[in-house]
Design an enzyme around this catalytic site. Structure first.
Site, PDB file in Angstrom:
ATOM      1  N   GLU A   1       0.806  -1.022  -0.099  1.00 39.78           N
ATOM      2  CA  GLU A   1       0.269  -0.015   0.160  1.00 39.78           C
ATOM      3  C   GLU A   1       0.820   1.223   0.085  1.00 39.78           C
ATOM      4  O   GLU A   1       1.982   1.297   0.584  1.00 39.78           O
ATOM      5  CB  GLU A   1      -0.790  -0.125   1.277  1.00 39.78           C
ATOM      6  CG  GLU A   1      -1.738   1.250   1.677  1.00 39.78           C
ATOM      7  CD  GLU A   1      -2.750   1.563   0.320  1.00 39.78           C
ATOM      8  OE1 GLU A   1      -3.347   0.663  -0.255  1.00 39.78           O
ATOM      9  OE2 GLU A   1      -2.483   2.870  -0.203  1.00 39.78           O
TER      10      GLU A   1
ATOM     11  N   ASP B   1      -7.198   1.890  -8.481  1.00 39.31           N
ATOM     12  CA  ASP B   1      -7.618   3.105  -9.209  1.00 39.31           C
ATOM     13  C   ASP B   1      -7.621   3.134 -10.496  1.00 39.31           C
ATOM     14  O   ASP B   1      -6.944   2.674 -11.229  1.00 39.31           O
ATOM     15  CB  ASP B   1      -6.342   4.099  -8.734  1.00 39.31           C
ATOM     16  CG  ASP B   1      -6.157   4.305  -7.126  1.00 39.31           C
ATOM     17  OD1 ASP B   1      -7.049   3.816  -6.267  1.00 39.31           O
ATOM     18  OD2 ASP B   1      -5.407   4.927  -6.677  1.00 39.31           O
TER      19      ASP B   1
ATOM     20  N   LYS C   1      -8.073   8.820 -17.026  1.00 37.73           N
ATOM     21  CA  LYS C   1      -7.490   9.834 -18.310  1.00 37.73           C
ATOM     22  C   LYS C   1      -6.663   8.780 -19.322  1.00 37.73           C
ATOM     23  O   LYS C   1      -5.574   8.229 -18.563  1.00 37.73           O
ATOM     24  CB  LYS C   1      -6.723  11.112 -17.852  1.00 37.73           C
ATOM     25  CG  LYS C   1      -7.518  12.117 -17.288  1.00 37.73           C
ATOM     26  CD  LYS C   1      -6.905  13.331 -17.212  1.00 37.73           C
ATOM     27  CE  LYS C   1      -7.625  14.391 -16.548  1.00 37.73           C
ATOM     28  NZ  LYS C   1      -7.371  14.951 -15.147  1.00 37.73           N
TER      29      LYS C   1
ATOM     30  N   ASP D   1     -15.450  -3.021  -9.780  1.00 38.45           N
ATOM     31  CA  ASP D   1     -16.770  -2.780 -10.027  1.00 38.45           C
ATOM     32  C   ASP D   1     -16.791  -1.914 -11.477  1.00 38.45           C
ATOM     33  O   ASP D   1     -17.799  -1.348 -11.721  1.00 38.45           O
ATOM     34  CB  ASP D   1     -17.712  -2.216  -9.271  1.00 38.45           C
ATOM     35  CG  ASP D   1     -17.169  -0.938  -8.783  1.00 38.45           C
ATOM     36  OD1 ASP D   1     -16.067  -0.514  -8.758  1.00 38.45           O
ATOM     37  OD2 ASP D   1     -17.991   0.166  -8.364  1.00 38.45           O
TER      38      ASP D   1
ATOM     39  N   THR E   1     -13.825  -7.443  -0.170  1.00 39.45           N
ATOM     40  CA  THR E   1     -13.029  -6.508   0.075  1.00 39.45           C
ATOM     41  C   THR E   1     -13.675  -5.333   0.637  1.00 39.45           C
ATOM     42  O   THR E   1     -14.835  -5.317   0.576  1.00 39.45           O
ATOM     43  CB  THR E   1     -12.180  -5.886  -1.063  1.00 39.45           C
ATOM     44  OG1 THR E   1     -12.974  -5.073  -1.950  1.00 39.45           O
ATOM     45  CG2 THR E   1     -11.445  -7.289  -1.873  1.00 39.45           C
TER      46      THR E   1
ATOM     47  N   TYR F   1     -14.000  -2.260  -0.548  1.00 37.87           N
ATOM     48  CA  TYR F   1     -14.554  -1.540  -1.686  1.00 37.87           C
ATOM     49  C   TYR F   1     -15.785  -2.356  -2.190  1.00 37.87           C
ATOM     50  O   TYR F   1     -16.827  -1.978  -2.628  1.00 37.87           O
ATOM     51  CB  TYR F   1     -13.727  -1.271  -2.814  1.00 37.87           C
ATOM     52  CG  TYR F   1     -13.034   0.088  -2.446  1.00 37.87           C
ATOM     53  CD1 TYR F   1     -12.493   0.556  -1.350  1.00 37.87           C
ATOM     54  CD2 TYR F   1     -12.778   0.929  -3.518  1.00 37.87           C
ATOM     55  CE1 TYR F   1     -11.893   1.567  -0.911  1.00 37.87           C
ATOM     56  CE2 TYR F   1     -12.185   2.258  -3.461  1.00 37.87           C
ATOM     57  CZ  TYR F   1     -11.373   2.533  -1.941  1.00 37.87           C
ATOM     58  OH  TYR F   1     -11.031   3.825  -1.831  1.00 37.87           O
TER      59      TYR F   1
HETATM   60  N1  SAH Z   1      -8.046  -3.302  -2.269  1.00 37.38           N
HETATM   61  C1  SAH Z   1      -8.845  -2.411  -1.303  1.00 37.38           C
HETATM   62  C2  SAH Z   1      -8.505  -1.069  -1.630  1.00 37.38           C
HETATM   63  C3  SAH Z   1      -8.931  -0.382  -2.743  1.00 37.38           C
HETATM   64  S1  SAH Z   1      -8.710   1.352  -3.222  1.00 37.38           S
HETATM   65  C4  SAH Z   1     -10.456  -2.917  -1.471  1.00 37.38           C
HETATM   66  O1  SAH Z   1     -10.693  -3.598  -2.402  1.00 37.38           O
HETATM   67  O2  SAH Z   1     -11.142  -2.510  -0.412  1.00 37.38           O
HETATM   68  C5  SAH Z   1      -6.990   1.170  -3.856  1.00 37.38           C
HETATM   69  C6  SAH Z   1      -5.819   1.256  -3.012  1.00 37.38           C
HETATM   70  O3  SAH Z   1      -4.596   1.097  -3.956  1.00 37.38           O
HETATM   71  C7  SAH Z   1      -5.642   2.477  -2.350  1.00 37.38           C
HETATM   72  O4  SAH Z   1      -5.373   2.376  -0.863  1.00 37.38           O
HETATM   73  C8  SAH Z   1      -4.555   3.310  -3.024  1.00 37.38           C
HETATM   74  O5  SAH Z   1      -3.775   3.796  -2.081  1.00 37.38           O
HETATM   75  C9  SAH Z   1      -3.769   1.796  -3.411  1.00 37.38           C
HETATM   76  N2  SAH Z   1      -2.804   1.952  -4.488  1.00 37.38           N
HETATM   77  C10 SAH Z   1      -2.951   2.805  -5.528  1.00 37.38           C
HETATM   78  N3  SAH Z   1      -2.068   2.621  -6.510  1.00 37.38           N
HETATM   79  C11 SAH Z   1      -1.083   2.351  -5.960  1.00 37.38           C
HETATM   80  C12 SAH Z   1       0.423   2.017  -6.202  1.00 37.38           C
HETATM   81  N4  SAH Z   1       0.818   2.494  -7.522  1.00 37.38           N
HETATM   82  N5  SAH Z   1       1.031   1.134  -5.551  1.00 37.38           N
HETATM   83  C13 SAH Z   1       0.539   0.900  -4.049  1.00 37.38           C
HETATM   84  N6  SAH Z   1      -0.599   1.168  -3.785  1.00 37.38           N
HETATM   85  C14 SAH Z   1      -1.457   1.715  -4.617  1.00 37.38           C
END
Ligand code: SAH
Length: 212
Positions: free
Chosen positions: A68, A117, A121, A153, A192, A194
């Site tokens: 993370e 994420d 874009k 999703d 998870t 999310y």
């Molecule tokens: N996997 C969790 C959180 C999803 S949100 C769930 O499903 O509930 C996406 C998470 O990935 C965020 O906490 C963000 O900080 C982390 N994240 C996004 N890009 C990242 C990267 N390049 N390296 C490490 N963590 C990342």
């Protein structure tokens, strides 16, 4: 996941024994950390770590590492471990871009991406965790028989991910556009944070399992 900047979170992460502080120095030697020969599975972008904590509690013969980038988010996972420690779970605060500096060829047996994420874009497509650019990094650390599992999703991100895996020469073991109504794939599914939030809003969850 962005949480309000939690005061002192960076320091707490830097002191926590549940967080691997110099992950690059562990490259090629991750099994020593766990003091066993069990497979190592990682979640990239684990958020507060509920998914991985549940998996680690249910599967003591598998080692798990959560990655993370934000201390404030990772802190929640660390606090959970302080309440009830699991020997087969560790965390790393780092950017996924650095993956190949931290894990050696074949060192990871499975990679989980959950609700990554979307980077909507076009010019940011290379930052998407299921992009071909990232698949190359996963290829460099994943065991020959290893699998990558991705849930989201976000249909646009998922469609992109499916195009990218084909482009990169990976193969699909399983794919669904509605995980919670898929009889085969929903068995044993661990939600998870999310996933709970977005499925409660009625969004179908997409998932693939891929290999090469
Ligand atoms: N996997 C969790 C959180 C999803 S949100 C769930 O499903 O509930 C996406 C998470 O990935 C965020 O906490 C963000 O900080 C982390 N994240 C996004 N890009 C990242 C990267 N390049 N390296 C490490 N963590 C990342």
């Amino acid at each position: 996941m962005r949480l309000r900047n939690v005061t002192g979170s960076r320091e707490k992460i830097a002191e926590s024994r549940f967080v691997v502080q110099e992950p690059r120095e562990r490259k090629g030697r991750w099994k020593e950390l766990f003091q066993n020969d069990n497979p190592v599975r990682i979640e990239i972008g684990m958020g507060k770590g509920k998914f991985l904590y549940t998996l680690a509690a249910a599967n003591p013969d598998i080692n798990y590492i959560g990655i993370e980038k934000y201390s404030s988010v990772l802190l929640r996972a660390v606090q959970k471990m302080e309440e009830a420690e699991l020997p087969n779970l560790k965390f790393i605060r780092m950017e996924a871009e650095e993956l190949t500096e931290v894990f050696d060829r074949g060192e990871v047996e499975r990679i989980y991406l959950n609700f990554s994420d979307p980077w909507p874009k076009d010019r940011h497509a290379g930052r998407r965790l299921p992009s071909a650019r990232f698949l190359e990094r996963y290829d460099a650390v994943l065991a020959p028989e290893g699998r990558l599992e991705f849930k989201t999703d976000n249909r646009q991100l998922f469609d992109f991910a499916v195009e990218e895996l084909e482009k990169a020469g990976w193969k699909t073991e399983a794919v669904t556009y509605d995980l919670h109504h898929d009889d085969a794939l929903r068995a044993g599914n661990i939600m998870t944070e999310y996933e709970e939030r977005f499925s409660a809003m009625g969004n179908p969850i997409c998932k693939y399992i891929i290999y090469r």
